[in-house]
Write a protein that holds these residues in place. Structure first.
Motif, PDB file in Angstrom:
ATOM      1  N   ARG A 108       0.811  -1.224   0.000  1.00 12.51           N
ATOM      2  CA  ARG A 108       0.000   0.000   0.000  1.00 12.51           C
ATOM      3  C   ARG A 108       0.840   1.269   0.000  1.00 12.51           C
ATOM      4  O   ARG A 108       0.316   2.367   0.188  1.00 12.51           O
ATOM      5  CB  ARG A 108      -0.910   0.011   1.234  1.00 12.51           C
ATOM      6  CG  ARG A 108      -1.979  -1.046   1.207  1.00 12.51           C
ATOM      7  CD  ARG A 108      -3.049  -0.821   2.275  1.00 12.51           C
ATOM      8  NE  ARG A 108      -3.785   0.401   2.011  1.00 12.51           N
ATOM      9  CZ  ARG A 108      -3.842   1.444   2.840  1.00 12.51           C
ATOM     10  NH1 ARG A 108      -3.209   1.426   3.976  1.00 12.51           N
ATOM     11  NH2 ARG A 108      -4.541   2.514   2.524  1.00 12.51           N
ATOM     12  N   ALA A 109       2.139   1.175  -0.236  1.00 12.05           N
ATOM     13  CA  ALA A 109       3.028   2.340  -0.119  1.00 12.05           C
ATOM     14  C   ALA A 109       2.566   3.508  -0.988  1.00 12.05           C
ATOM     15  O   ALA A 109       2.516   4.655  -0.525  1.00 12.05           O
ATOM     16  CB  ALA A 109       4.464   1.944  -0.464  1.00 12.05           C
ATOM     17  N   CYS A 110       2.219   3.247  -2.232  1.00  6.93           N
ATOM     18  CA  CYS A 110       1.810   4.346  -3.126  1.00  6.93           C
ATOM     19  C   CYS A 110       0.439   4.887  -2.737  1.00  6.93           C
ATOM     20  O   CYS A 110       0.210   6.096  -2.798  1.00  6.93           O
ATOM     21  CB  CYS A 110       1.838   3.885  -4.580  1.00  6.93           C
ATOM     22  SG  CYS A 110       3.530   3.642  -5.181  1.00  6.93           S
ATOM     23  N   GLN A 111      -0.457   4.006  -2.322  1.00  5.56           N
ATOM     24  CA  GLN A 111      -1.774   4.458  -1.882  1.00  5.56           C
ATOM     25  C   GLN A 111      -1.639   5.344  -0.641  1.00  5.56           C
ATOM     26  O   GLN A 111      -2.299   6.383  -0.535  1.00  5.56           O
ATOM     27  CB  GLN A 111      -2.666   3.253  -1.596  1.00  5.56           C
ATOM     28  CG  GLN A 111      -4.119   3.602  -1.462  1.00  5.56           C
ATOM     29  CD  GLN A 111      -4.999   2.356  -1.445  1.00  5.56           C
ATOM     30  OE1 GLN A 111      -4.512   1.240  -1.419  1.00  5.56           O
ATOM     31  NE2 GLN A 111      -6.291   2.578  -1.457  1.00  5.56           N
ATOM     32  N   ILE A 112      -0.752   4.957   0.269  1.00 10.76           N
ATOM     33  CA  ILE A 112      -0.502   5.770   1.468  1.00 10.76           C
ATOM     34  C   ILE A 112       0.085   7.123   1.061  1.00 10.76           C
ATOM     35  O   ILE A 112      -0.283   8.163   1.629  1.00 10.76           O
ATOM     36  CB  ILE A 112       0.426   5.022   2.443  1.00 10.76           C
ATOM     37  CG1 ILE A 112      -0.329   3.828   3.049  1.00 10.76           C
ATOM     38  CG2 ILE A 112       0.950   5.949   3.523  1.00 10.76           C
ATOM     39  CD1 ILE A 112       0.562   2.856   3.805  1.00 10.76           C
ATOM     40  N   ALA A 113       0.981   7.120   0.081  1.00 15.79           N
ATOM     41  CA  ALA A 113       1.564   8.384  -0.387  1.00 15.79           C
ATOM     42  C   ALA A 113       0.474   9.299  -0.938  1.00 15.79           C
ATOM     43  O   ALA A 113       0.454  10.503  -0.644  1.00 15.79           O
ATOM     44  CB  ALA A 113       2.624   8.105  -1.452  1.00 15.79           C
ATOM     45  N   PHE A 114      -0.459   8.748  -1.733  1.00 13.41           N
ATOM     46  CA  PHE A 114      -1.552   9.574  -2.268  1.00 13.41           C
ATOM     47  C   PHE A 114      -2.457  10.094  -1.149  1.00 13.41           C
ATOM     48  O   PHE A 114      -2.917  11.226  -1.199  1.00 13.41           O
ATOM     49  CB  PHE A 114      -2.372   8.794  -3.299  1.00 13.41           C
ATOM     50  CG  PHE A 114      -1.706   8.670  -4.639  1.00 13.41           C
ATOM     51  CD1 PHE A 114      -1.300   9.793  -5.342  1.00 13.41           C
ATOM     52  CD2 PHE A 114      -1.476   7.427  -5.203  1.00 13.41           C
ATOM     53  CE1 PHE A 114      -0.682   9.690  -6.582  1.00 13.41           C
ATOM     54  CE2 PHE A 114      -0.855   7.308  -6.443  1.00 13.41           C
ATOM     55  CZ  PHE A 114      -0.459   8.438  -7.126  1.00 13.41           C
ATOM     56  N   GLU A 115      -2.697   9.279  -0.134  1.00 12.84           N
ATOM     57  CA  GLU A 115      -3.505   9.735   1.004  1.00 12.84           C
ATOM     58  C   GLU A 115      -2.804  10.864   1.752  1.00 12.84           C
ATOM     59  O   GLU A 115      -3.441  11.828   2.182  1.00 12.84           O
ATOM     60  CB  GLU A 115      -3.788   8.561   1.946  1.00 12.84           C
ATOM     61  CG  GLU A 115      -4.756   7.552   1.368  1.00 12.84           C
ATOM     62  CD  GLU A 115      -4.826   6.254   2.161  1.00 12.84           C
ATOM     63  OE1 GLU A 115      -4.165   6.141   3.228  1.00 12.84           O
ATOM     64  OE2 GLU A 115      -5.552   5.346   1.710  1.00 12.84           O
ATOM     65  N   THR A 116      -1.494  10.756   1.886  1.00 14.32           N
ATOM     66  CA  THR A 116      -0.720  11.804   2.556  1.00 14.32           C
ATOM     67  C   THR A 116      -0.762  13.106   1.760  1.00 14.32           C
ATOM     68  O   THR A 116      -0.914  14.193   2.327  1.00 14.32           O
ATOM     69  CB  THR A 116       0.741  11.345   2.764  1.00 14.32           C
ATOM     70  OG1 THR A 116       0.736  10.104   3.463  1.00 14.32           O
ATOM     71  CG2 THR A 116       1.541  12.373   3.534  1.00 14.32           C
ATOM     72  N   ILE A 117      -0.649  12.991   0.446  1.00 14.41           N
ATOM     73  CA  ILE A 117      -0.731  14.175  -0.414  1.00 14.41           C
ATOM     74  C   ILE A 117      -2.103  14.828  -0.276  1.00 14.41           C
ATOM     75  O   ILE A 117      -2.210  16.049  -0.172  1.00 14.41           O
ATOM     76  CB  ILE A 117      -0.430  13.803  -1.880  1.00 14.41           C
ATOM     77  CG1 ILE A 117       1.038  13.406  -2.017  1.00 14.41           C
ATOM     78  CG2 ILE A 117      -0.780  14.946  -2.824  1.00 14.41           C
ATOM     79  CD1 ILE A 117       1.360  12.685  -3.304  1.00 14.41           C
ATOM     80  N   THR A 118      -3.152  14.009  -0.261  1.00 17.55           N
ATOM     81  CA  THR A 118      -4.510  14.532  -0.082  1.00 17.55           C
ATOM     82  C   THR A 118      -4.603  15.320   1.222  1.00 17.55           C
ATOM     83  O   THR A 118      -5.109  16.441   1.254  1.00 17.55           O
ATOM     84  CB  THR A 118      -5.536  13.380  -0.074  1.00 17.55           C
ATOM     85  OG1 THR A 118      -5.409  12.644  -1.283  1.00 17.55           O
ATOM     86  CG2 THR A 118      -6.951  13.902   0.083  1.00 17.55           C
ATOM     87  N   PHE A 119      -4.076  14.727   2.293  1.00 15.48           N
ATOM     88  CA  PHE A 119      -4.107  15.392   3.596  1.00 15.48           C
ATOM     89  C   PHE A 119      -3.353  16.719   3.544  1.00 15.48           C
ATOM     90  O   PHE A 119      -3.834  17.740   4.041  1.00 15.48           O
ATOM     91  CB  PHE A 119      -3.513  14.470   4.663  1.00 15.48           C
ATOM     92  CG  PHE A 119      -3.397  15.117   6.008  1.00 15.48           C
ATOM     93  CD1 PHE A 119      -4.519  15.353   6.777  1.00 15.48           C
ATOM     94  CD2 PHE A 119      -2.158  15.512   6.484  1.00 15.48           C
ATOM     95  CE1 PHE A 119      -4.409  15.976   8.014  1.00 15.48           C
ATOM     96  CE2 PHE A 119      -2.039  16.134   7.711  1.00 15.48           C
ATOM     97  CZ  PHE A 119      -3.167  16.358   8.484  1.00 15.48           C
ATOM     98  N   GLU A 120      -2.176  16.728   2.920  1.00 18.06           N
ATOM     99  CA  GLU A 120      -1.385  17.958   2.843  1.00 18.06           C
ATOM    100  C   GLU A 120      -2.121  19.042   2.063  1.00 18.06           C
ATOM    101  O   GLU A 120      -2.102  20.211   2.445  1.00 18.06           O
ATOM    102  CB  GLU A 120      -0.025  17.677   2.196  1.00 18.06           C
ATOM    103  CG  GLU A 120       0.928  16.913   3.084  1.00 18.06           C
ATOM    104  CD  GLU A 120       1.278  17.661   4.362  1.00 18.06           C
ATOM    105  OE1 GLU A 120       1.566  18.866   4.301  1.00 18.06           O
ATOM    106  OE2 GLU A 120       1.262  17.021   5.423  1.00 18.06           O
TER     107      GLU A 120
END
Length: 198
Positions: A108-120
């Protein structure tokens, strides 16, 4: 102060450009100037600016001010729709380099990265740090740039916002398409007729 977003030191205020465009009948200048002005707070836009030539206070007419505020709302709506459609719950690319990892968290590394970007983006870090109160076009670009920025010195240097190259490349195409669509819609959003806008 170095590093502070302050374009007014070198460029005319967008109100000056809007008034000049109206005076010389140059509607092609209006969409980008209206967008530039929409990045200010509504109260700053309504208060006007000081003329760089005469020192007089310059203000938009009521129609232009209302059109600018409507355009600002359209731009904000476009950005929120971009987040919902392209970032929230974004699935990794079919060619994601992490798809076959053993550990579920690694897969899930890339999915987590996209979620982090969304949060930012929702936190609007770019707005606070760069004095951009409302710049959806910049924020859309930043969604991709967050994946490639260098680690901060002295930080944990954990690349939580970095996707693998196939995921980043696929998302980069989405970002480029969104930026082009955003720019193309400016005249409609700000109620300006520019047949050759593109």
């Amino acid at each position: 102060m170095e590093g502070t977003y302050a374009p007014r030191r070198a460029l005319p205020h967008p109100i000056e450009i809007i008034l000049l465009a109206r005076e010389i009948d140059a509607p092609a200048l209006l969409p980008s100037a209206m967008y530039d002005l929409s990045r200010y707070t509504p109260s700053q836009a309504a208060l006007g600016c000081t003329s760089s030539q005469t020192g007089a206070i310059l203000r938009l007419g009521d129609d232009d001010l209302l059109n600018m505020l409507r355009g600002r709302e359209h731009a904000s709506r476009f950005f929120s729709t971009f987040i919902v459609n392209e970032l929230e719950g974004r699935e990794p690319s079919l060619w994601c380099l992490h798809r076959k990892e053993e550990k579920p968290i690694d897969r899930r590394a890339c999915q987590i990265a996209f979620e982090t970007i969304t949060f930012e983006l929702l936190r609007d870090v770019n707005g606070v740090v760069n004095n951009r109160t409302s710049d959806p076009l910049y924020a859309i670009s930043d969604a991709e740039l967050l994946q490639t920025k260098e680690d901060m010195p002295g930080g944990d240097n954990v690349p939580t916002m970095r996707t693998c190259e196939p995921c980043r490349s696929e998302f980069g195409t989405v970002v480029d398409t969104a930026k082009e669509e955003f720019w193309r819609k400016l005249p409609v959003w700000f109620c300006v007729d520019v047949p050759t806008w593109g």
